[in-house]
Each structure stands twice: as C-alpha cells, then as structure tokens.
Design a protein around this motif. Structure first.
Motif, PDB file in Angstrom:
ATOM      1  N   GLY A 126      18.504  27.382  43.088  1.00  0.00           N
ATOM      2  CA  GLY A 126      18.567  28.834  42.994  1.00  0.00           C
ATOM      3  C   GLY A 126      19.956  29.300  42.638  1.00  0.00           C
ATOM      4  N   PRO A 127      20.070  30.503  42.076  1.00  0.00           N
ATOM      5  CA  PRO A 127      21.368  31.006  41.591  1.00  0.00           C
ATOM      6  C   PRO A 127      22.197  31.733  42.638  1.00  0.00           C
ATOM      7  CG  PRO A 127      19.638  32.522  40.957  1.00  0.00           C
ATOM      8  CD  PRO A 127      18.957  31.397  41.698  1.00  0.00           C
ATOM      9  N   ARG A 128      21.614  31.973  43.830  1.00  0.00           N
ATOM     10  CA  ARG A 128      22.324  32.783  44.831  1.00  0.00           C
ATOM     11  C   ARG A 128      22.469  32.003  46.137  1.00  0.00           C
ATOM     12  NH1 ARG A 128      18.176  37.074  45.515  1.00  0.00           N
ATOM     13  NH2 ARG A 128      19.613  38.012  47.037  1.00  0.00           N
ATOM     14  N   LEU A 129      23.583  32.251  46.791  1.00  0.00           N
ATOM     15  CA  LEU A 129      23.852  31.637  48.092  1.00  0.00           C
ATOM     16  C   LEU A 129      24.093  32.760  49.087  1.00  0.00           C
ATOM     17  CD1 LEU A 129      24.421  29.126  49.864  1.00  0.00           C
ATOM     18  CD2 LEU A 129      26.808  29.255  49.107  1.00  0.00           C
ATOM     19  N   LEU A 130      23.245  32.835  50.109  1.00  0.00           N
ATOM     20  CA  LEU A 130      23.344  33.887  51.104  1.00  0.00           C
ATOM     21  C   LEU A 130      23.985  33.341  52.374  1.00  0.00           C
ATOM     22  CD1 LEU A 130      22.654  36.765  52.137  1.00  0.00           C
ATOM     23  CD2 LEU A 130      20.459  35.821  52.928  1.00  0.00           C
ATOM     24  N   LEU A 131      25.055  34.002  52.823  1.00  0.00           N
ATOM     25  CA  LEU A 131      25.676  33.695  54.103  1.00  0.00           C
ATOM     26  C   LEU A 131      25.323  34.809  55.074  1.00  0.00           C
ATOM     27  CD1 LEU A 131      29.288  32.665  52.960  1.00  0.00           C
ATOM     28  CD2 LEU A 131      27.262  31.216  53.176  1.00  0.00           C
ATOM     29  N   ARG A 132      24.684  34.452  56.179  1.00  0.00           N
ATOM     30  CA  ARG A 132      24.331  35.446  57.184  1.00  0.00           C
ATOM     31  C   ARG A 132      25.147  35.158  58.436  1.00  0.00           C
ATOM     32  NH1 ARG A 132      19.224  34.977  57.006  1.00  0.00           N
ATOM     33  NH2 ARG A 132      18.746  36.828  55.773  1.00  0.00           N
ATOM     34  N   ALA A 133      25.864  36.181  58.950  1.00  0.00           N
ATOM     35  CA  ALA A 133      26.797  35.939  60.051  1.00  0.00           C
ATOM     36  C   ALA A 133      26.989  37.196  60.882  1.00  0.00           C
ATOM     37  CB  ALA A 133      28.141  35.473  59.503  1.00  0.00           C
ATOM     38  N   HIS A 134      27.506  36.999  62.084  1.00  0.00           N
ATOM     39  CA  HIS A 134      27.926  38.117  62.930  1.00  0.00           C
ATOM     40  C   HIS A 134      29.015  38.895  62.183  1.00  0.00           C
ATOM     41  CE1 HIS A 134      29.966  40.228  66.213  1.00  0.00           C
ATOM     42  NE2 HIS A 134      28.866  40.070  66.923  1.00  0.00           N
ATOM     43  N   PRO A 135      29.058  40.226  62.329  1.00  0.00           N
ATOM     44  CA  PRO A 135      30.068  41.025  61.607  1.00  0.00           C
ATOM     45  C   PRO A 135      31.501  40.553  61.817  1.00  0.00           C
ATOM     46  CG  PRO A 135      28.426  42.471  62.557  1.00  0.00           C
ATOM     47  CD  PRO A 135      28.109  41.092  63.060  1.00  0.00           C
ATOM     48  N   ALA A 136      31.855  40.100  63.036  1.00  0.00           N
ATOM     49  CA  ALA A 136      33.226  39.644  63.280  1.00  0.00           C
ATOM     50  C   ALA A 136      33.544  38.402  62.458  1.00  0.00           C
ATOM     51  CB  ALA A 136      33.425  39.346  64.770  1.00  0.00           C
ATOM     52  N   VAL A 137      32.535  37.571  62.233  1.00  0.00           N
ATOM     53  CA  VAL A 137      32.720  36.374  61.414  1.00  0.00           C
ATOM     54  C   VAL A 137      32.772  36.754  59.937  1.00  0.00           C
ATOM     55  CG1 VAL A 137      31.711  34.153  60.746  1.00  0.00           C
ATOM     56  CG2 VAL A 137      31.625  34.901  63.140  1.00  0.00           C
ATOM     57  N   ALA A 138      31.866  37.629  59.530  1.00  0.00           N
ATOM     58  CA  ALA A 138      31.848  38.065  58.129  1.00  0.00           C
ATOM     59  C   ALA A 138      33.169  38.704  57.729  1.00  0.00           C
ATOM     60  CB  ALA A 138      30.689  39.040  57.911  1.00  0.00           C
ATOM     61  N   ASP A 139      33.784  39.433  58.656  1.00  0.00           N
ATOM     62  CA  ASP A 139      35.060  40.080  58.357  1.00  0.00           C
ATOM     63  C   ASP A 139      36.179  39.078  58.130  1.00  0.00           C
ATOM     64  OD1 ASP A 139      33.874  42.545  58.565  1.00  0.00           O
ATOM     65  OD2 ASP A 139      34.557  42.928  60.615  1.00  0.00           O
ATOM     66  N   ARG A 140      36.036  37.863  58.627  1.00  0.00           N
ATOM     67  CA  ARG A 140      37.066  36.836  58.452  1.00  0.00           C
ATOM     68  C   ARG A 140      36.924  36.078  57.134  1.00  0.00           C
ATOM     69  NH1 ARG A 140      37.808  39.197  62.645  1.00  0.00           N
ATOM     70  NH2 ARG A 140      39.067  38.485  64.411  1.00  0.00           N
ATOM     71  N   LEU A 141      35.847  36.337  56.397  1.00  0.00           N
ATOM     72  CA  LEU A 141      35.616  35.638  55.133  1.00  0.00           C
ATOM     73  C   LEU A 141      36.451  36.293  54.037  1.00  0.00           C
ATOM     74  CD1 LEU A 141      31.745  35.216  55.425  1.00  0.00           C
ATOM     75  CD2 LEU A 141      33.469  33.408  55.665  1.00  0.00           C
ATOM     76  N   ALA A 142      37.625  35.750  53.797  1.00  0.00           N
ATOM     77  CA  ALA A 142      38.541  36.326  52.809  1.00  0.00           C
ATOM     78  C   ALA A 142      37.920  36.272  51.413  1.00  0.00           C
ATOM     79  CB  ALA A 142      39.865  35.563  52.824  1.00  0.00           C
ATOM     80  N   PRO A 143      38.190  37.289  50.574  1.00  0.00           N
ATOM     81  CA  PRO A 143      37.616  37.303  49.224  1.00  0.00           C
ATOM     82  C   PRO A 143      37.923  36.036  48.431  1.00  0.00           C
ATOM     83  CG  PRO A 143      38.583  39.434  49.742  1.00  0.00           C
ATOM     84  CD  PRO A 143      38.954  38.520  50.870  1.00  0.00           C
ATOM     85  N   GLU A 144      39.139  35.503  48.597  1.00  0.00           N
ATOM     86  CA  GLU A 144      39.468  34.290  47.844  1.00  0.00           C
ATOM     87  C   GLU A 144      38.675  33.085  48.349  1.00  0.00           C
ATOM     88  OE1 GLU A 144      42.930  34.996  50.812  1.00  0.00           O
ATOM     89  OE2 GLU A 144      41.552  36.169  49.545  1.00  0.00           O
ATOM     90  N   TRP A 145      38.310  33.083  49.621  1.00  0.00           N
ATOM     91  CA  TRP A 145      37.469  31.993  50.141  1.00  0.00           C
ATOM     92  C   TRP A 145      36.065  32.076  49.537  1.00  0.00           C
ATOM     93  CZ3 TRP A 145      38.598  32.381  56.141  1.00  0.00           C
ATOM     94  CH2 TRP A 145      39.960  32.114  56.355  1.00  0.00           C
ATOM     95  N   LEU A 146      35.530  33.283  49.470  1.00  0.00           N
ATOM     96  CA  LEU A 146      34.195  33.460  48.911  1.00  0.00           C
ATOM     97  C   LEU A 146      34.187  33.125  47.415  1.00  0.00           C
ATOM     98  CD1 LEU A 146      33.151  36.765  50.719  1.00  0.00           C
ATOM     99  CD2 LEU A 146      32.427  34.423  51.257  1.00  0.00           C
ATOM    100  N   ALA A 147      35.263  33.481  46.725  1.00  0.00           N
ATOM    101  CA  ALA A 147      35.352  33.140  45.303  1.00  0.00           C
ATOM    102  C   ALA A 147      35.394  31.633  45.109  1.00  0.00           C
ATOM    103  CB  ALA A 147      36.594  33.797  44.687  1.00  0.00           C
ATOM    104  N   GLU A 148      36.114  30.941  45.968  1.00  0.00           N
ATOM    105  CA  GLU A 148      36.167  29.480  45.872  1.00  0.00           C
ATOM    106  C   GLU A 148      34.813  28.858  46.216  1.00  0.00           C
ATOM    107  OE1 GLU A 148      37.606  25.559  45.354  1.00  0.00           O
ATOM    108  OE2 GLU A 148      38.179  27.526  44.578  1.00  0.00           O
TER     109      GLU A 148
END
Length: 318
Positions: free
Chosen positions: A267-289
């Motif tokens: 599939g073409p999409r990857l979904l990360l589901r997390a608690h908001p406090a965890v999602a807030d720690r996902l830096a944009p450059e980490w998600l891009a990598e």
C-alpha cells in the motif's frame, strides 16, 4: 558474543547477542554529547577553586574539575567529557569533565555505541523485549520479579516473590546481573534483597553476586542484615531505564518510528496512530525520513485513548 547496531531514524541502538539471548544493550539519541575532548568556554569559577562550569558552543553545560590556575571566566579551554548529562525528576545533572592541560594525552575516548556489525534490523523480538522491560522497569524471573526504579540518589532494585527469603535472594541474582547489562545501568545502584538473618545465607548471596558480576567492572558492599547491597560502577551516560522513565513520550515516539519502519504490507500509505503526547514528539524531519525509508506517505492519527507505549503502525492499501 557480537554487538549488533541498528541505526534508526531518531536513535542508534546496540545489542550484545549470544545465540538467541541479548546480554547487553545501549542507546544513543541525536544531540547526545560524545565522551572525549571538546572545547568549551569557562562561564563560572570561584577564585582559587579547582572546579567550575563551562559551556560548549551547542549550549551544553559541563561541571569541570582540575582547572588550571590561569583558567579564568570567559576563556576557552579543552575539556575531556567523562559523563554525559543525565535527566532526573525535576532537574538535569550537568555533564562532567576535566580540563585537558597542554601536553596531556588527547587520545580518543571509546564511543558510547560499541563497534559492531550494522544490521538493517535486529533479530525478531530482541529489541522489543529489552524495550518492554526497561519501559516498565519490571523484570520477571522464576519465582519472582525485579522492580527497577531510578531515584536522585541511586537506582534501586527491589526483589519481590513468593519463595522463601534465602531461595528468592539467590534466584534473583542471575536476573540482577542480566538487568544491569540489558538496561545499561551504572553509577550508584542499591539492591534490596529479602532480609536474611543468618550469616550463611548472606554469604551465599554475596558469593553468587560476586560470580555473576565477575566481568562487570564495579565495587560493592557486602549484603547487610537488612538485605541491602550497594554497587558502584563508572557512569558515562543515561541508561535505558533513565531515558524511558524521564522521557517517556520521546521514547515512545522513537519506538513508534521503528514500528513504522518494520510495518509490512502492500500500500502507498503508512498510518501511525498514537497518544497525542507521543504524536507531538514526532518531529517533521523524522516523519520525512520515515517516508523516505518506507517509500510511503506517512500520516499521523492522534488517539487519546491509547497508552503512551501503545502506538502502532499500519500500511494502508489506499
């Protein structure tokens, strides 16, 4: 035994494996100060004192000992870092170091991550088992469990179980020796064994602990009548336990990224589901990598009903 190194998006992980067993683990996060020689500006020193505070260009403050007489505030000095900063409840322990004098050896210090074989991924479950134990601070063994807790004074290991006290104490020793290495614990460590009133039982525990820790550099006290033993080992940086206890959302975010890297499916999409406090720690450059490594569009969904460590990754077909 062989060190395996896995270079993740926001951390570098290392495990020492022997067959199917993980004997030791280490962890490094971006921005960690490296042990060894650096340049820092002396920002605080009392007249005549041999100790002071220096700051690197990156802003890391270091408690520096062995200052030369002519080392004045505002001057740049060479410092050998001997311990990285360590977070504790409500405070941060500064890095520690010594001034490197002219003519002194500046031989490189060993890397915090040992030399080893770099792998795309560890054996299945190897890191997950270490991570889960360090996350909860609880390690089960036959007949009981260890509860490992960081405190400002020391790391404390409590032993609980249903066996008679002498048997429980001896049964805990192999688990203690394993946990020290798997959690990368060092510094001052207190072990609270069951109370052993008979000297023969205390001597048996001392002997067993000595054999189990024979190849782990440390000093220790003999077990006292209340069952307490103190270990002291050279501390170079934060253990897995300290990182996961004092940076829980950040640790969970890094684990979620790893789950994203390992997610299987078409599939073409990857979904990360997390608690908001965890999602807030996902830096944009980490998600891009993560998008680059997975070859998929990465999406993040916040779910306040999830525990911090319960984030998961899913490949979506459309």
């Amino acid at each position: 035994m062989t060190w395996l190194v896995e270079r993740g998006i926001a951390e570098t992980r290392a495990i020492l494996v022997e067959g199917e067993h993980v004997r030791a683990a280490r962890l490094q996060w971006p921005g960690d100060i490296e042990l060894g020689v650096t340049t820092a500006r002396l920002i605080q020193r009392r007249a005549g004192a041999r100790r002071g505070v220096a700051r690197t260009a990156e802003g890391t403050e270091i408690n520096v000992s062995g200052l030369a007489r002519d080392a004045s505030e505002g001057r740049e000095i060479a410092v050998r870092i001997t311990r990285a900063p360590i977070a504790e409840s409500g405070r941060l322990k500064r890095a520690q170091g010594t001034q490197l004098r002219d003519g002194a050896s500046d031989a490189a210090s060993p890397s915090f991550i040992p030399d080893g074989t770099t792998v795309h991924r560890f054996p299945a479950g190897a890191w997950e088992d270490v991570w889960a134990d360090a996350w909860t601070g609880e390690v089960a063994f036959a007949g009981g469990s260890l509860i490992v807790s960081p405190t400002p004074a020391m790391c404390v290991i409590d032993i609980d179980g249903d066996l008679p006290a002498p048997e429980l104490a001896l049964a805990a020793v192999p688990a203690i020796a394993s946990t020290l290495r798997r959690f990368d614990l060092a510094g001052s460590i207190g072990i609270d064994f069951p109370t052993l009133s008979e000297k023969a039982h205390r001597r048996a525990v001392d002997d067993a602990l000595g054999q189990a820790l024979d190849d782990w550099p440390h000093e220790r006290t003999a077990i006292n009548g209340f069952g307490f033993v103190q270990l002291v080992a050279r501390l170079e940086g934060p253990s897995l336990l300290h990182r996961f206890h004092f940076h829980r959302a950040g640790a969970a975010a890094r684990m979620l990224l790893r789950r994203g890297e390992l997610a299987e499916g078409a599939g073409p999409r990857l979904l990360l589901r997390a608690h908001p406090a965890v999602a807030d720690r996902l830096a944009p450059e980490w998600l891009a990598e993560l998008a680059r490594r997975s070859g998929r569009k990465v999406e993040v969904e916040r779910d306040a009903m999830l525990a911090l460590d319960a984030g998961h990754a899913q490949v979506l077909a459309s």
